[in-house]
Design a protein around this motif. Structure first.
Motif, PDB file in Angstrom:
ATOM      1  N   ASP A  52       0.842  -1.288  -0.133  1.00 21.58           N
ATOM      2  CA  ASP A  52       0.070  -0.092   0.021  1.00 21.58           C
ATOM      3  C   ASP A  52       1.073   1.191  -0.222  1.00 21.58           C
ATOM      4  O   ASP A  52       0.496   2.488   0.686  1.00 21.58           O
ATOM      5  CB  ASP A  52      -1.042   0.036   1.238  1.00 21.58           C
ATOM      6  N   PHE A  53       2.239   1.094  -0.670  1.00 21.35           N
ATOM      7  CA  PHE A  53       2.920   2.336  -0.555  1.00 21.35           C
ATOM      8  C   PHE A  53       2.334   3.601  -1.153  1.00 21.35           C
ATOM      9  O   PHE A  53       2.618   4.802  -0.823  1.00 21.35           O
ATOM     10  CB  PHE A  53       4.155   2.075  -1.388  1.00 21.35           C
ATOM     11  N   LYS A  54       1.347   3.477  -2.134  1.00 26.50           N
ATOM     12  CA  LYS A  54       0.757   4.351  -3.019  1.00 26.50           C
ATOM     13  C   LYS A  54       0.077   5.360  -1.832  1.00 26.50           C
ATOM     14  O   LYS A  54      -0.159   6.562  -2.045  1.00 26.50           O
ATOM     15  CB  LYS A  54       0.065   3.889  -3.737  1.00 26.50           C
ATOM     16  N   TYR A  55      -0.259   4.922  -0.722  1.00 23.22           N
ATOM     17  CA  TYR A  55      -1.287   5.376   0.333  1.00 23.22           C
ATOM     18  C   TYR A  55      -0.544   5.783   1.807  1.00 23.22           C
ATOM     19  O   TYR A  55      -0.631   6.621   2.220  1.00 23.22           O
ATOM     20  CB  TYR A  55      -2.535   4.564   0.348  1.00 23.22           C
ATOM     21  N   ASN A  56       0.381   4.778   2.063  1.00 21.70           N
ATOM     22  CA  ASN A  56       1.162   4.952   3.387  1.00 21.70           C
ATOM     23  C   ASN A  56       2.383   5.482   3.293  1.00 21.70           C
ATOM     24  O   ASN A  56       3.134   5.632   4.176  1.00 21.70           O
ATOM     25  CB  ASN A  56       0.950   3.640   4.249  1.00 21.70           C
ATOM     26  N   GLY A  57       3.087   5.275   1.737  1.00 20.99           N
ATOM     27  CA  GLY A  57       4.543   5.651   1.781  1.00 20.99           C
ATOM     28  C   GLY A  57       5.451   4.999   2.434  1.00 20.99           C
ATOM     29  O   GLY A  57       6.625   5.483   2.449  1.00 20.99           O
ATOM     30  N   LYS A  58       5.284   3.672   2.919  1.00 21.42           N
ATOM     31  CA  LYS A  58       6.273   3.003   3.581  1.00 21.42           C
ATOM     32  C   LYS A  58       7.058   2.107   2.576  1.00 21.42           C
ATOM     33  O   LYS A  58       6.718   1.500   1.557  1.00 21.42           O
ATOM     34  CB  LYS A  58       5.614   2.080   4.331  1.00 21.42           C
ATOM     35  N   LEU A  59       8.388   1.696   3.025  1.00 22.78           N
ATOM     36  CA  LEU A  59       9.321   0.922   2.414  1.00 22.78           C
ATOM     37  C   LEU A  59      10.279   0.033   3.640  1.00 22.78           C
ATOM     38  O   LEU A  59      10.424   0.752   4.485  1.00 22.78           O
ATOM     39  CB  LEU A  59      10.195   1.587   1.370  1.00 22.78           C
TER      40      LEU A  59
END
Length: 799
Positions: free
Chosen positions: A271-278
């Motif tokens: 859900d990187f597009k929404y939460n920006g996590k990597l």
């Protein structure tokens, strides 16, 4: 002394031979389908209505077919019933050759710099019949002024319409079995090695060991260097000047070759597009301890192409007892959980504890871990998925998903067949072996993958291997160290652009540089192996493609659309800027135009961009040119004298250069004592070769024997392939290598020493000594593995 008439006769006979050889040199000698847009042919998505002879495979989609049909009716409107009856089929034939899989050859368009024909190349007999019946159609089909200039002389006009290469003229090419056999399938060389091509995507990287996408619709690629720097590449392949992530000061690595520590893995949250996590996986030094660290980062709120370096949260750390076997893969599977693949802790044989780290479920090393990092803003940094297999087992770490791994290097999740979804969610891993075997595994919950009891299919620790409670899972494929000594796991190809590759698991070996593939037999469940070679001849002669790569295959990757890439380097050091990213290309077939089209979401760029400049080039191929002339023969007597002075007529191909440098060789243990130099052989140049052992006395084939360090010796076939054979055959004056023979096909040269082992050529070197090898006189093979070649001036293996 010869009679002068006899001399002149021999001269002209030799000159005719030279003419024929030059004519043959012009002609492509292997099947090379290519369209007028300089790309491979395809299977149309919608069945063609006009050029129906190419409805299954060719160079036209439905739109082009309709365009040609409209042109056809416009032409035929100029004829009465009898003209229509006589000429309709001919006009149909000529127009539809744009749809032929060999359209580029028919229209002389293999080289983008040559002018395009307006009429396809016609075979003389067909041309004569066509002109006799329907010459009047030519001005309607073509605007070429030379056609009208020559229309009164049919013989001259047919010569103008003839191709330099008679193999590809219409309609004879349709019945040419050598061209039509296996059309549209991946080409194989005489040894069954699949011939693919590459496209250079990025270069100048320091050990690029991971490339990932964010699955956010932008189709950006994020390439990680071992030193701890990650770069952003845009869809146009330009690179942003500012790094996406730079933690090089924290990452533990060094510049010595083979250091396995460093920045080892990166993955984006689903859900990187929404939460920006990597999440990243890297080596770190804490006090006097070395550890592997799994950290979470957030994207910067001010720049979508930069990580907020202050946002790092350490999710997990594991002590590393040695500097090798650090694992390094990190990924999200279809279940949304984070998977972490750790090594066994290093050193040889997993010597930690009674049974080693890998078999010890209370240790996190030698494992596949699965954790839940969703919704971790409050509370614990990660949770244990409730269905993890050892949650309720006393003494076991609940993070463990699977165990018995030695050092899984590069794992991937199968996207599944694009239509049936077969295979979706399977996790493939390459597990690096100890001293005999490398293996490919499919990772499943709760399974034991055998190390250190087992290495590949073989027992390593015999006592532990005999334990009936081991219950380990065997790999789907294992290969011996004769083929390679450090597996690099890859991907199952599920992209759109190259349908032939669908379902093929493509992987490699770091040490040998081999590219390999496995394909599952759906009926038996077995995995069939095929080696992958770079295309020879004109196979990769498409604009922008290359047929060579640096030998140290570090990692594989897929982009957001599912296309396949791999990364390799010339020097396996974390600080060497010789890393290149290559895209895998099938030159035999592509998807229909527009079938794979996508529109990337816009990327707000705040950094300067660096335009991509490719450095690699196609090697060993000279594209055909329109004019090949015989040398001026005015001074025929001098030419005759020069020719008669030659022992035999030999044609050679000028070797091309490449940026590849030979790999530094290291002496092996058990090196044999060097024999003394024989005076009678001291005059042979270093690297000279000869062929021996053909029972029929044929000079074009035999066991390869090489002269080095004052003696003749044989070559071991450990890594013997067609590129190596090309070097030998060209050195002996032949234009082609037809076969790289193995297993002492031409007898054992047991009266000689084995002088070369692990030979790896690009195919353009002057001698085998210029190729990568284990060192002259260093070998770990026997004479039953003596290598040989079959050479020729034609690619027809019958000559």
């Amino acid at each position: 002394m010869w009679d002068i008439c006899d001399m002149v006769g021999r001269f002209w006979h030799s000159h005719l031979i030279l003419l024929n050889l030059l004519r043959f040199f012009i002609a492509p000698v292997a099947s090379h389908p290519q369209c007028l847009d300089f790309k491979p042919p395809f299977r149309p998505q919608q069945e063609l209505q006009f050029c129906v002879m190419y409805k299954h495979f060719g160079c036209c989609d439905f739109a082009k077919d309709q365009e040609l049909m409209a042109k056809y009716y416009k032409i035929m409107d100029n004829f009465d019933y009898y003209g229509y009856a006589n000429c309709a089929a001919y006009v149909n034939d000529l127009l539809c050759q744009e749809c032929s899989p060999y359209a580029a050859h028919l229209f002389d368009a293999e080289d983008p710099s040559t002018p395009l024909r307006t009429i396809p190349g016609l075979c003389p007999d067909y041309c004569s019949t066509f002109l006799d019946r329907c010459k009047s159609t030519l001005p309607l089909i073509s605007s070429d002024p030379r056609l009208s200039e020559q229309q009164h002389d049919s013989a001259q006009l047919c010569r103008y319409l003839e191709l330099d290469d008679p193999d590809y003229c219409y309609p004879h090419l349709l019945s040419n079995e050598r061209l039509t056999k296996n059309l549209g399938r991946v080409s194989e060389d005489p040894d069954g090695c699949l011939q693919l091509c590459l496209e250079e995507v990025a270069n100048g990287l320091r050990n690029p060991l991971a490339m990932v996408h964010a699955n956010d619709g932008t189709h950006r690629l994020f390439v990680a260097e071992q030193v701890g720097v990650v770069w952003v590449y845009l869809p146009d392949r330009s690179r942003l000047e500012k790094p996406f992530l730079n933690i090089s000061k924290a990452v533990l690595t060094s510049n010595w070759e083979g250091d396995e520590r460093g920045f080892l893995g990166i993955t984006f949250h689903p859900d990187f597009k929404y939460n920006g996590k990597l999440y990243v996986y890297y080596s770190v030094e804490v006090g006097f301890d070395e550890r592997i660290r799994i950290s979470e980062f957030h994207i910067s709120a001010a720049d979508m192409n930069v990580v907020d370096h202050t946002s790092e949260r350490v999710i997990l750390e594991v002590d590393e007892p040695a500097s090798n076997h650090n694992g390094g893969q990190i990924l999200f599977a279809d279940d949304g959980y984070l998977y972490i693949f750790t090594g066994d802790g290093g050193m040889a044989g997993d010597p930690f504890g009674l049974f080693g780290n890998s078999q010890n479920k209370s240790a996190l090393l030698g494992k596949v871990l699965r954790i839940d990092v969703n919704n971790n803003e409050k509370g614990p940094l990660y949770r244990i998925p409730p269905d993890n297999p050892f949650v309720h087992e006393k003494g076991a770490r609940p993070e463990v998903f699977a165990y018995g791994a030695r050092n899984m290097w590069r794992c991937s999740v199968d996207r599944g067949d694009p239509v049936t979804r077969d295979g979706k969610g399977r996790i493939f891993c390459g597990d690096v072996g100890q001293n005999k075997f490398e293996e490919i595994d499919i990772v499943e919950k709760g399974q034991n993958y055998g190390w250190r009891a087992r290495e590949g299919f073989s027992c390593y620790d015999k006592k532990l291997c005999a334990n009936s409670s081991l219950d380990d899972v065997l790999p789907i494929y294992a290969y011996p160290h004769k083929m390679g000594k450090s597996v690099t796991g890859g991907y199952v190809y599920r992209g759109c652009e190259y349908p032939n590759l669908n379902g093929m698991y493509i992987f490699g070996d770091f040490m040998s540089g081999r590219l390999m593939s496995l394909k599952e037999d759906r009926h038996t469940g077995q995995w069939d192996y095929k080696e992958i070679c770079m295309g020879v001849g004109l196979t990769c002669a498409f604009p922008g493609l290359i047929n060579n790569y640096y030998p140290y295959v570090i990692s594989f990757a897929e982009d957001e659309a599912g296309e396949l890439y791999f990364m390799s380097t010339e020097i396996p050091s974390a600080t060497s800027p010789t890393g290149v990213v290559y895209k895998v290309v099938d030159p035999s077939r592509r998807a229909p135009p527009r079938a794979c089209h996508y529109d990337p979401l816009p990327v707000k760029v705040k950094s300067k961009t660096i335009k991509f400049q490719p450095k690699e080039s196609l090697i060993g191929v000279e594209l055909p040119t329109k004019q090949q002339t015989i040398p001026d023969t005015n001074d025929w007597l001098q030419e005759l004298i020069d020719m008669l002075a030659q022992p035999k007529l030999v044609t050679t191909v000028r070797p091309t250069t490449t940026t590849r440098a030979p790999r530094p060789t290291k002496p092996r243990k058990g090196r044999r004592r060097k024999q003394g130099r024989h005076r009678s052989e001291a005059a042979h140049p270093k690297g000279a070769v000869r062929l021996a052992g053909d029972d029929l006395g044929r000079a074009d084939r035999g066991r390869v024997e090489i002269f080095a360090h004052g003696e003749w010796g044989t070559v071991c076939d450990d890594l013997w392939n067609i590129n190596n054979a090309e070097v030998v055959c060209r050195q002996l004056g032949y234009r082609h290598a037809l076969k790289a023979s193995k297993a002492a096909e031409f007898g054992e040269g047991s009266h000689l020493r084995i002088l070369l082992d692990d030979v790896q050529c690009q195919g353009t070197e002057a001698t085998l000594l210029d190729c990568l090898h284990a060192g002259v006189g260093s070998s770990n093979c026997a004479h039953y593995e003596d290598a040989g070649v079959v050479c020729g001036n034609s690619l027809d293996t019958g000559h």
